[in-house]
Design a protein around this motif. Structure first.
Motif, short mmCIF file in Angstrom:
data_model
loop_
_atom_site.label_atom_id
_atom_site.label_comp_id
_atom_site.label_asym_id
_atom_site.label_seq_id
_atom_site.Cartn_x
_atom_site.Cartn_y
_atom_site.Cartn_z
N VAL A 18 8.82 2.63 6.25
CA VAL A 18 7.98 2.82 5.07
C VAL A 18 7.23 1.53 4.74
CG1 VAL A 18 9.48 4.62 4.13
CG2 VAL A 18 9.80 2.25 3.40
N HIS A 92 4.92 5.37 7.69
CA HIS A 92 3.95 5.55 6.60
C HIS A 92 2.58 5.28 7.20
CE1 HIS A 92 3.06 1.17 5.60
NE2 HIS A 92 3.94 1.10 6.57
N ASN A 113 1.46 9.25 2.47
CA ASN A 113 2.04 9.16 1.12
C ASN A 113 1.02 9.72 0.14
OD1 ASN A 113 3.17 8.50 -1.33
ND2 ASN A 113 3.75 6.43 -0.72
#
Length: 178
Positions: A18, A92, A113
């Motif tokens: 992430v 991500h 996201n």
């Protein structure tokens, strides 16, 4: 050619990152039984999740004959080793993570996201997916993306070719694109 028994013995890691962000939706999505079972069914043996600043803690598992071994960490001074030892990367949509993964010729699923404002990352991920360099998903479509992915359909990203990236940036900024 590997036999089924050989593939069970060799370590095939899925690395999830992430970055430095908070992206609990991605961590929760990979921590579902369905996603973990699908990854295992595709021959992966380990799941390493970098959770960043998130508050969601995935379930650790040592793995067995029917499940993935699952580990997680918050941050590392360098994710290079995790990236280089991965058989698949789920990331991500940060451009640094995307291009570092593509530079290492790793199969990549980029998860957008949706909580970010002015999400230019989604445009980059979708453009690179359209060019077949990676797969693009959202947290709620990650399972379907994994279930239907064909790694042989991916094309290598041309090393050192900044023109496609420059064109994407120009397009995003509203400049003419040749």
């Amino acid at each position: 050619m590997e036999s089924a028994n050989d593939s069970k013995i060799s370590k095939r890691t899925v690395f999830v990152t992430v970055g430095t962000t908070l992206f609990d939706a991605l961590v929760k999505a990979v921590d579902t039984p369905e996603v973990k079972q699908e990854l295992y069914a595709k021959g992966y043996t380990h799941l390493l999740i970098q959770i960043g600043r998130g508050s969601y803690i995935p379930a650790r598992s040592t793995g067995d004959d029917r499940s993935l071994a699952v580990e997680y960490f918050t941050f590392s001074s360098s994710i290079a080793e995790s990236l280089s030892s991965a058989s698949l990367v789920i990331s991500h949509a940060g451009s640094g993570s995307i291009f570092e993964t593509l530079r290492q010729h790793k199969p990549l699923i980029v998860v957008v996201n949706e909580d970010l404002m002015d999400n230019h990352q989604e445009e980059l991920a979708e453009e690179l997916a359209e060019r077949r360099h990676l797969f693009c998903a959202h947290p709620q479509t990650l399972y379907q993306t994994i279930a239907s992915m064909n790694l042989d359909s991916l094309l290598p990203y041309p090393a050192g070719d900044a023109k496609p990236v420059a064109m994407l940036i120009n397009k995003f900024l509203g400049f003419p694109v040749d």
